[in-house]
Structure formats: C-alpha cells, structure tokens
Scaffold this motif. Structure first.
Motif, short mmCIF file in Angstrom:
data_model
loop_
_atom_site.label_atom_id
_atom_site.label_comp_id
_atom_site.label_asym_id
_atom_site.label_seq_id
_atom_site.Cartn_x
_atom_site.Cartn_y
_atom_site.Cartn_z
N PRO A 187 -29.66 -8.75 9.53
CA PRO A 187 -30.82 -9.67 9.47
C PRO A 187 -30.59 -10.93 10.28
CG PRO A 187 -30.29 -8.82 7.28
CD PRO A 187 -29.17 -8.38 8.18
N ILE A 188 -31.59 -11.27 11.08
CA ILE A 188 -31.54 -12.46 11.91
C ILE A 188 -32.84 -13.23 11.74
CG2 ILE A 188 -29.94 -11.58 13.65
CD1 ILE A 188 -32.32 -10.73 15.31
N GLY A 189 -32.80 -14.51 12.03
CA GLY A 189 -33.97 -15.36 11.87
C GLY A 189 -34.39 -16.00 13.18
N GLY A 190 -35.58 -16.60 13.16
CA GLY A 190 -36.09 -17.27 14.35
C GLY A 190 -37.00 -16.37 15.16
N ILE A 191 -38.14 -16.90 15.55
CA ILE A 191 -39.10 -16.11 16.31
C ILE A 191 -38.54 -15.71 17.67
CG2 ILE A 191 -40.21 -18.08 17.41
CD1 ILE A 191 -41.92 -14.92 15.99
N ALA A 192 -37.58 -16.47 18.18
CA ALA A 192 -36.97 -16.11 19.47
C ALA A 192 -36.10 -14.86 19.37
CB ALA A 192 -36.13 -17.28 19.99
N SER A 193 -35.77 -14.44 18.15
CA SER A 193 -34.94 -13.25 17.95
C SER A 193 -35.76 -11.97 17.80
CB SER A 193 -34.06 -13.42 16.71
OG SER A 193 -33.25 -14.58 16.81
N PHE A 194 -37.07 -12.08 18.00
CA PHE A 194 -37.90 -10.89 17.80
C PHE A 194 -37.52 -9.76 18.76
CE2 PHE A 194 -41.74 -8.47 18.93
CZ PHE A 194 -42.00 -7.89 17.70
N TRP A 195 -37.08 -10.10 19.96
CA TRP A 195 -36.72 -9.05 20.92
C TRP A 195 -35.56 -8.21 20.41
CZ3 TRP A 195 -31.92 -8.64 23.22
CH2 TRP A 195 -31.07 -9.74 23.09
N ARG A 196 -34.67 -8.81 19.58
CA ARG A 196 -33.58 -8.02 19.00
C ARG A 196 -34.12 -7.01 17.99
NH1 ARG A 196 -28.56 -10.43 19.99
NH2 ARG A 196 -28.69 -12.55 20.84
N VAL A 197 -35.10 -7.43 17.20
CA VAL A 197 -35.73 -6.50 16.25
C VAL A 197 -36.43 -5.38 17.01
CG1 VAL A 197 -37.40 -6.31 14.38
CG2 VAL A 197 -36.00 -8.37 14.59
N GLN A 198 -37.10 -5.73 18.09
CA GLN A 198 -37.80 -4.73 18.89
C GLN A 198 -36.80 -3.74 19.51
OE1 GLN A 198 -40.11 -6.42 22.04
NE2 GLN A 198 -40.56 -4.44 22.97
N ARG A 199 -35.69 -4.24 20.00
CA ARG A 199 -34.70 -3.35 20.60
C ARG A 199 -34.10 -2.41 19.57
NH1 ARG A 199 -29.43 -5.96 23.24
NH2 ARG A 199 -29.06 -6.34 21.01
N ALA A 200 -33.83 -2.93 18.36
CA ALA A 200 -33.28 -2.08 17.31
C ALA A 200 -34.29 -1.00 16.90
CB ALA A 200 -32.88 -2.93 16.11
N ALA A 201 -35.57 -1.37 16.83
CA ALA A 201 -36.59 -0.39 16.46
C ALA A 201 -36.76 0.67 17.54
CB ALA A 201 -37.92 -1.10 16.19
N THR A 202 -36.58 0.29 18.80
CA THR A 202 -36.70 1.25 19.89
C THR A 202 -35.58 2.29 19.84
OG1 THR A 202 -37.70 -0.50 21.24
CG2 THR A 202 -36.93 1.46 22.39
N GLU A 203 -34.43 1.93 19.28
CA GLU A 203 -33.31 2.86 19.20
C GLU A 203 -33.49 3.91 18.12
OE1 GLU A 203 -29.93 0.41 18.57
OE2 GLU A 203 -29.94 -0.47 20.59
N LEU A 204 -34.50 3.79 17.28
CA LEU A 204 -34.76 4.79 16.25
C LEU A 204 -35.26 6.07 16.91
CD1 LEU A 204 -36.55 2.48 13.68
CD2 LEU A 204 -34.27 3.45 13.43
N ASP A 205 -34.48 7.13 16.81
CA ASP A 205 -34.81 8.38 17.49
C ASP A 205 -35.30 9.41 16.48
OD1 ASP A 205 -35.18 10.10 19.53
OD2 ASP A 205 -33.06 10.35 20.05
#
Length: 436
Positions: free
Chosen positions: A289-307
């Motif tokens: 878990p990470i905070g801050g709106i600037a960290s949204f790209w990390r959440v997006q990258r992690a979701a993209t790795e879901l295969d």
C-alpha cells in the motif's frame, strides 16, 4: 490483383444457354456465339482499363498507439485517388486474436478524390495486439472486375486497462469538496479523529458532550470529530480461470481491474493508501500500500501485471498470504467469482476468517444472461429446462452472498456496466460509517 465480379460470371454463364438457343433455332447463325463471347471479353478488358489502378490510390494508416480494454477505438485510414475516377471502396482489416475482427467498411471518395475512413477496434483482453494488413477492393465502372490491393500494416498496439474511465472519475472528483462536501464533515464514532471542542447547543448529539472539560469550564462542551484518512485499502483480484470468462465482450478480470483503478484514484485522492494483490493457484502480484495521488501510476502498473490464468483459485493460500502481509486493520476489496455453494465452501471459510480482523468487501459480477434465461417465456421443454437450471444457479448465488453478509462481510453483486460507480459508492459509505 484483378478478379471477376459475380456480374461478369453471370455475363459469361449466360452465353451457354444463349448459344444452345441460337444453334437450335438456326444452325447457320453460329457466328453470333463467338461474337457474343468476344463482346463479353471486350467489356471485361474495357472495365479493367477504365477502373482505378492500385498505383493511383494513396493509402495512409494511423493506428492508435494504445487501446483501452472495454472501450472501442477507431483506426483511421486516409485514402486519396490521383485520378478523376471515384469508385466505392471496401475496406477490411486483418487483426490477431487479441482484437475483435473489425467489420467491413465502405468508403466514398469526395469530389477531391479523398476520404477518411474510421475502422472500429475492440480488444478482447489485455496484452499486445497487432494489426497485420489492410484489404481494399473496388469495382470498375461496368462492375465486371474487382481491383484488390493489400496494404501491410504490421502495427503493434498495447492493450491496457481503461484509464479513460479513471480520467472521467478524476474530472468528477476534481473539486476538493466532491468527496466530503463544501463544508468540513465532522463525524462521530469509534476510530474518528478528534478535531476541537465547541459549546453545546440544542440539536447536537448529547453523547458527544465532554463531561470532564465541561466541569472544568463550568459550561457544557462537546467534541467535534473529523473523518480519518490514511486508511489502508487492498485491491485483491482473483485471477483464476473463472475470471477469464467473457462478460459484455471482455473478461471478468478486466471489468474488475477497470473498476479497481477507478476506486484507486478516488481513495488516493481522499488520502488513503492503496495496495494491489493478485492470486490464483499461487500469489501472482503483490504491491505494498502506498499513498499520494502521484503514486497512482504504481497502482496502474501493478494492475496491468495481473495476467489471465487457467488455474483454479486457491483461496486458502491466497487469502492467508494476504492476511500475513497486513500489519494493520485494512479494507480488503476482494473481486472474485464462484459457481455454486459446493465450490464456494473453501472461499467462504477463508473470507470469513479474513473478515474477523479486517473489513472485507466481496465483489462479484452479475451475469445478465442468467436473469434473461429465468425470465424468458417457457415456449419449449428445452427453454423451460434452461430456465430452471439458471434459477438454481441464481438461488445458490444468493445463498453464498447471504452467508457472507451474516459473517459481517460487505457484498456487492452488480452488472458489469455498474461495477465502477457501485464500488466507489460502497467505499464512501464504509468510510462515512467509520468501519475501517
């Protein structure tokens, strides 16, 4: 490449009965038969000569660099004919299995001999998609020949989660007061943060009175609270074989990922921390878990790795691993799928155990085809049998969800087109009730 049209085939085929009719009527009239064939061949050659040649047709393609799952895009083709002839041009695009096969498009050139042709593209699943080639076909002025041109494209497109929906959510919550209203929101309850003391006035909750400070100041004072932030939220995705099933044209996992990203943006903007967890037969993706709106790209990258996985989901391993990684009370949004009460037993057991310490929001997608099958008029024995089976599936689904609700698990069973707003609304309700 030149090919005869059905009209040309009919023209030559009509010469056979015509020749028999001429020979039967008057054998001396046989020279009319080769004359007819000569005229047919001359018409074919004339149509070929008058038709637009492929060299005089300029074709430019402009494929999109990114395609969002669940959101159709357009693939633009620019046509320009360097001649006065403006035929009707048919276009067909060859794509790989990642994309839905586009429909045939017919383009009409304008007075300048130009046309901009949009070809619809729709992705089936995330990954790398390829547009292989473009087929163009047009007829000659007499309609006897087809000119065919093949334009190689060989363009690769990245198919990603639907970030456009997240951008729309960003616009909806662009106002800082969109989450909490124009005025500060003071909420009472366990776990809320103390804000200040104020004089008690009629209408305030008597339970908020601070008797100790009231006795010291010889005046009734009550506490005011503000909403807590910095909650820990985990987006847990089941990536097993049941989540590969298509619903409304795309896999259930992609619907879950799109909705999770929308919720991730809203929660990060609200000051909470977001993590991503994916599992099936084993743990696939772990993002702390990470905070801050600037960290949204990390959440997006992690979701993209879901295969997509063909394995059966191991809820015991996945949820116990998730619980071992959490060091504080969290909101766990579990997006999964099940078939019946028998296959859901292990899932129920592990979800109930997880809900003993954390707040669990159980999310699954409702299949509208089952509801339509149940409501369909029983006009035949087969329709009646399918309706009974579909109703049994829905009944067992309600039983599983009711068992989860009785164990304190928040459940969300919605259609695919409603999952994003419904998930955000339930998240805001949980925060408003101070359940985390």
């Amino acid at each position: 490449m030149i090919r005869p049209t059905p009209r040309a085939i009919v023209l030559f085929a009509a010469g056979i009965p015509l020749a028999f009719a001429i020979l039967l009527a008057d054998p001396d009239a046989w020279p009319f038969v080769p004359a007819y064939l000569f005229l047919a061949c001359f018409a074919l050659l004339l149509d070929t000569a008058l038709s637009l040649t492929p060299g005089r047709l300029n074709v430019q393609v402009n494929p999109p660099p990114v395609l969002y799952i669940g959101r159709p895009e357009t693939f633009l083709v620019y046509l320009r004919a360097h001649t006065g002839r403006r035929p009707e041009i048919e276009l067909l695009c060859d794509v790989d299995d990642t994309l839905e096969r586009p429909r045939r498009v017919i383009a009409m050139l304008n007075e300048d001999g130009e046309a901009i042709v949009p070809i619809g593209l729709s992705a089936r699943h995330r990954g790398k998609a390829r547009i292989e080639r473009l087929w163009l076909r047009w007829r000659g002025p007499l309609g006897l020949v087809h000119r065919l041109r093949i334009v190689p494209v060989d363009s690769e497109i990245a198919v990603t989660p639907d970030v456009k929906a997240v951008r729309q959510t960003a616009l909806a919550f662009a106002d800082p007061s969109a989450l909490y209203g124009v005025k500060p929101q003071f909420q009472q309850g366990e776990g809320s943060e103390f804000e200040s003391l104020r004089d008690y006035v009629p209408g305030l909750d008597p339970r908020s009175i601070d008797w100790k400070h009231s006795a010291r100041h010889m005046n009734l004072l009550c506490k005011e609270f503000r909403s807590e932030r910095n909650h820990q939220i985990v987006l847990a995705f089941d990536t097993g074989h049941l989540m590969r099933e298509p619903l409304a044209g795309i896999a259930k996992l992609d619907h879950a990922v799109n909705a999770g990203l929308q919720l991730g943006y809203v929660s990060l903007r609200a000051g909470d921390r977001i993590g991503v967890f994916g599992f099936d037969s084993k743990v696939r993706v772990v993002s702390q878990p990470i905070g801050g709106i600037a960290s949204f790209w990390r959440v997006q990258r992690a979701a993209t790795e879901l295969d997509y996985s063909p394995d059966e989901t191991n809820f015991t391993l996945g949820l116990s691993s998730l619980a071992a990684r959490l060091d504080r009370r969290s909101l766990i949004i579990l997006q999964t799928e099940f078939v019946d009460t028998i296959t859901a037993e292990l899932m129920l057991e592990n979800v109930e155990r997880l809900a003993g310490r954390h707040v669990v929001l159980f999310v699954c997608l409702r299949d509208p085809l089952l509801v339509e099958t149940v409501d369909r008029a029983p006009d035949s024995l087969g329709t009646l049998a399918r309706s009974v089976i579909a109703d049994e599936f829905l009944r067992e689904r309600r039983v599983v969800l009711e068992r989860l609700r009785r164990r304190g698990v928040h459940c969300l069973d919605v259609r695919a087109d409603q999952i994003g707003p419904a998930l955000i609304n339930r998240y805001l309700e949980i925060k408003r009730r101070e359940l985390i």
